[in-house]
Scaffold this motif. Sequence first.
Motif, PDB file in Angstrom:
ATOM      1  N   GLU A  71       4.896  -4.789 -13.250  1.00 58.37           N
ATOM      2  CA  GLU A  71       6.290  -5.125 -12.898  1.00 58.37           C
ATOM      3  C   GLU A  71       6.905  -4.077 -11.990  1.00 58.37           C
ATOM      4  OE1 GLU A  71       9.174  -6.659 -15.990  1.00 58.37           O
ATOM      5  OE2 GLU A  71      10.082  -4.680 -15.614  1.00 58.37           O
ATOM      6  N   LYS A  72       7.723  -4.553 -11.050  1.00 57.20           N
ATOM      7  CA  LYS A  72       8.533  -3.681 -10.203  1.00 57.20           C
ATOM      8  C   LYS A  72       9.941  -4.263 -10.104  1.00 57.20           C
ATOM      9  CE  LYS A  72       4.990  -1.532  -7.297  1.00 57.20           C
ATOM     10  NZ  LYS A  72       4.549  -1.229  -5.909  1.00 57.20           N
ATOM     11  N   LYS A  73      10.920  -3.374 -10.055  1.00 54.91           N
ATOM     12  CA  LYS A  73      12.317  -3.788 -10.014  1.00 54.91           C
ATOM     13  C   LYS A  73      12.855  -3.715  -8.583  1.00 54.91           C
ATOM     14  CE  LYS A  73      13.275  -2.128 -14.697  1.00 54.91           C
ATOM     15  NZ  LYS A  73      14.104  -1.220 -15.527  1.00 54.91           N
ATOM     16  N   VAL A  74      13.717  -4.651  -8.275  1.00 57.65           N
ATOM     17  CA  VAL A  74      14.440  -4.608  -6.999  1.00 57.65           C
ATOM     18  C   VAL A  74      15.931  -4.593  -7.313  1.00 57.65           C
ATOM     19  CG1 VAL A  74      12.669  -5.738  -5.616  1.00 57.65           C
ATOM     20  CG2 VAL A  74      14.363  -7.128  -6.783  1.00 57.65           C
ATOM     21  N   GLU A  75      16.651  -3.785  -6.604  1.00 50.24           N
ATOM     22  CA  GLU A  75      18.112  -3.755  -6.704  1.00 50.24           C
ATOM     23  C   GLU A  75      18.656  -3.182  -5.406  1.00 50.24           C
ATOM     24  OE1 GLU A  75      21.874  -2.232  -9.445  1.00 50.24           O
ATOM     25  OE2 GLU A  75      19.850  -1.441  -9.828  1.00 50.24           O
ATOM     26  N   SER A  76      19.135  -4.042  -4.552  1.00 45.93           N
ATOM     27  CA  SER A  76      19.646  -3.593  -3.256  1.00 45.93           C
ATOM     28  C   SER A  76      20.323  -4.755  -2.548  1.00 45.93           C
ATOM     29  CB  SER A  76      18.506  -3.048  -2.377  1.00 45.93           C
ATOM     30  OG  SER A  76      17.625  -4.099  -2.017  1.00 45.93           O
ATOM     31  N   TRP A  77      20.914  -4.441  -1.417  1.00 48.39           N
ATOM     32  CA  TRP A  77      21.431  -5.460  -0.519  1.00 48.39           C
ATOM     33  C   TRP A  77      20.306  -5.905   0.388  1.00 48.39           C
ATOM     34  CZ3 TRP A  77      26.250  -7.410  -1.099  1.00 48.39           C
ATOM     35  CH2 TRP A  77      27.105  -6.690  -1.941  1.00 48.39           C
ATOM     36  N   SER A  78      20.359  -7.158   0.778  1.00 51.15           N
ATOM     37  CA  SER A  78      19.250  -7.738   1.520  1.00 51.15           C
ATOM     38  C   SER A  78      19.183  -7.222   2.946  1.00 51.15           C
ATOM     39  CB  SER A  78      19.386  -9.263   1.553  1.00 51.15           C
ATOM     40  OG  SER A  78      20.519  -9.633   2.327  1.00 51.15           O
ATOM     41  N   ASP A  79      17.998  -7.381   3.540  1.00 55.52           N
ATOM     42  CA  ASP A  79      17.848  -7.135   4.966  1.00 55.52           C
ATOM     43  C   ASP A  79      18.189  -8.426   5.706  1.00 55.52           C
ATOM     44  OD1 ASP A  79      15.711  -8.826   4.588  1.00 55.52           O
ATOM     45  OD2 ASP A  79      14.198  -7.262   4.699  1.00 55.52           O
ATOM     46  N   ARG A  80      17.925  -8.458   6.983  1.00 57.30           N
ATOM     47  CA  ARG A  80      18.293  -9.628   7.783  1.00 57.30           C
ATOM     48  C   ARG A  80      17.516 -10.879   7.371  1.00 57.30           C
ATOM     49  NH1 ARG A  80      19.187  -7.563  14.040  1.00 57.30           N
ATOM     50  NH2 ARG A  80      20.922  -6.147  13.609  1.00 57.30           N
ATOM     51  N   ALA A  81      16.345 -10.677   6.741  1.00 58.62           N
ATOM     52  CA  ALA A  81      15.555 -11.827   6.310  1.00 58.62           C
ATOM     53  C   ALA A  81      16.016 -12.343   4.958  1.00 58.62           C
ATOM     54  CB  ALA A  81      14.083 -11.448   6.235  1.00 58.62           C
ATOM     55  N   ASN A  82      17.029 -11.708   4.372  1.00 62.17           N
ATOM     56  CA  ASN A  82      17.534 -12.093   3.055  1.00 62.17           C
ATOM     57  C   ASN A  82      16.406 -12.152   2.030  1.00 62.17           C
ATOM     58  OD1 ASN A  82      20.474 -12.574   3.391  1.00 62.17           O
ATOM     59  ND2 ASN A  82      19.747 -14.011   4.946  1.00 62.17           N
ATOM     60  N   SER A  83      15.581 -11.105   2.019  1.00 70.56           N
ATOM     61  CA  SER A  83      14.478 -11.039   1.063  1.00 70.56           C
ATOM     62  C   SER A  83      14.411  -9.656   0.436  1.00 70.56           C
ATOM     63  CB  SER A  83      13.149 -11.378   1.747  1.00 70.56           C
ATOM     64  OG  SER A  83      12.836 -10.386   2.724  1.00 70.56           O
ATOM     65  N   TRP A  84      13.839  -9.619  -0.755  1.00 74.55           N
ATOM     66  CA  TRP A  84      13.678  -8.378  -1.499  1.00 74.55           C
ATOM     67  C   TRP A  84      12.241  -8.332  -1.996  1.00 74.55           C
ATOM     68  CZ3 TRP A  84      17.497 -11.812  -1.586  1.00 74.55           C
ATOM     69  CH2 TRP A  84      18.824 -11.396  -1.407  1.00 74.55           C
ATOM     70  N   GLY A  85      11.624  -7.170  -1.956  1.00 74.85           N
ATOM     71  CA  GLY A  85      10.269  -7.073  -2.470  1.00 74.85           C
ATOM     72  C   GLY A  85       9.535  -5.877  -1.920  1.00 74.85           C
ATOM     73  N   PHE A  86       8.198  -5.982  -1.893  1.00 74.36           N
ATOM     74  CA  PHE A  86       7.364  -4.827  -1.592  1.00 74.36           C
ATOM     75  C   PHE A  86       6.178  -5.238  -0.728  1.00 74.36           C
ATOM     76  CE2 PHE A  86       9.384  -4.442  -5.697  1.00 74.36           C
ATOM     77  CZ  PHE A  86       9.985  -3.187  -5.640  1.00 74.36           C
ATOM     78  N   GLN A  87       5.952  -4.471   0.333  1.00 70.83           N
ATOM     79  CA  GLN A  87       4.751  -4.674   1.130  1.00 70.83           C
ATOM     80  C   GLN A  87       3.515  -4.287   0.325  1.00 70.83           C
ATOM     81  OE1 GLN A  87       5.320  -2.464   4.778  1.00 70.83           O
ATOM     82  NE2 GLN A  87       6.646  -4.051   5.677  1.00 70.83           N
ATOM     83  N   LYS A  88       3.651  -3.236  -0.472  1.00 70.76           N
ATOM     84  CA  LYS A  88       2.557  -2.807  -1.354  1.00 70.76           C
ATOM     85  C   LYS A  88       2.961  -3.072  -2.802  1.00 70.76           C
ATOM     86  CE  LYS A  88       0.635   0.825   1.620  1.00 70.76           C
ATOM     87  NZ  LYS A  88       0.243   2.266   1.705  1.00 70.76           N
ATOM     88  N   PHE A  89       2.962  -4.349  -3.170  1.00 67.98           N
ATOM     89  CA  PHE A  89       3.376  -4.659  -4.540  1.00 67.98           C
ATOM     90  C   PHE A  89       2.303  -4.221  -5.546  1.00 67.98           C
ATOM     91  CE2 PHE A  89       3.794  -7.462  -8.246  1.00 67.98           C
ATOM     92  CZ  PHE A  89       5.099  -7.142  -8.609  1.00 67.98           C
ATOM     93  N   VAL A  90       1.059  -4.623  -5.292  1.00 69.93           N
ATOM     94  CA  VAL A  90      -0.043  -4.196  -6.163  1.00 69.93           C
ATOM     95  C   VAL A  90      -1.294  -4.019  -5.306  1.00 69.93           C
ATOM     96  CG1 VAL A  90      -0.645  -6.596  -6.762  1.00 69.93           C
ATOM     97  CG2 VAL A  90      -1.378  -4.729  -8.250  1.00 69.93           C
ATOM     98  N   LEU A  91      -2.006  -2.935  -5.532  1.00 70.58           N
ATOM     99  CA  LEU A  91      -3.228  -2.676  -4.781  1.00 70.58           C
ATOM    100  C   LEU A  91      -4.298  -3.696  -5.139  1.00 70.58           C
ATOM    101  CD1 LEU A  91      -3.372   1.222  -5.140  1.00 70.58           C
ATOM    102  CD2 LEU A  91      -2.788  -0.076  -3.082  1.00 70.58           C
TER     103      LEU A  91
END
Length: 336
Positions: A282-302
């Motif tokens: 599990e990973k948590k996100v808490e922020s304002w969105s970027d221009r793509a209106n998405s939240w997440g991780f490029q490196k979510f899990v190896l």
Amino acid sequence: MVYYSYSLLKHVLSSLTSSSSISVVDSLVSSGKLSDRRELWRVSQPSTYCLKIESFRKLATSPNAEKYESRPFPSGGYNWTLLVYPKGNVKDGAPSDWVSMYVQIDNSTIINTPKEVYAEVKFFIYNRKEDKFFTYQETDAKRFFLFKPYWGYGNVRSYGDVANPDAGWLFDGDSVLFGVDIFVTEVFNKWEVFSFTKSLHNRLIEWTIPNFSKLDQLFYLSEIFVIRDRSWALKMYPRGDGEGQGNSLSLYVVAVDAKRYEKKYLKAKLRIVNQKGSNDFEKKVESWSDRANSWGFQKFVLFADLKDTSKGLLVDDTLKIEVEFDDFSNTEYFPS
């Protein structure tokens, strides 16, 4: 005799320069009101309507000469009249030794569709000695409606001052030039409401992906799901995105129906379910969105962790992804 003299009026106005030099003389807060009355000198002439009253003192002292009302004139899609009370609008509580000025909207222009009209109003009196217009205005627009179609000042200037030949308000013998600017302001009909969620139900969304090893597209989107009238989707890059390309699975949650200009906040948990135990990744996100209106991780899990059978993340070539919403913002637009 009181009448409009357009030739003489044109002569007076043409003597003014086209510059708009303004000097503030006074700024008074009206008693018992929040509005701010400002008095200032202005070179530029009125833009809506002018009224020249000849034999002003004779009008003021003639029997039953309560007021002079101009002919109707248009401004902002409505008809108006300018009213001058040489000895004060006593019925409105004005002192009897002051000049009063009012504007009145023609009720026939609003009676078929009753509504309020807001207008910024400026009153003017020309002074020949200064060769300028003394201007009276307030900082807020005034409300005109069916049951109160008029507004103005009961205490524009003392009659004694205006009637004094040495003060400069009289010109060409006994004439006084009055003017008015009326700018109708439209009431807003478009707005937006920004808020955060107060309570969430069915906050957990699951996405099962079979045959993970056979996925050959750049990215995959889950079915769209709706939480609190907001549409969302999960976006997964099986071979990685950006810095995660070639080494990690990339995972995002996307606000599908967000406008490009809309800034959104999200607090959520992204996870891959441990299908062999309770220790989810599990990973948590808490922020304002970027221009793509998405939240997440490029490196979510190896990839190494994903393929480690002891971690239980990829079982029988099946991946189970979840997103759990804790809070997010929402903006409603009217009209939609």
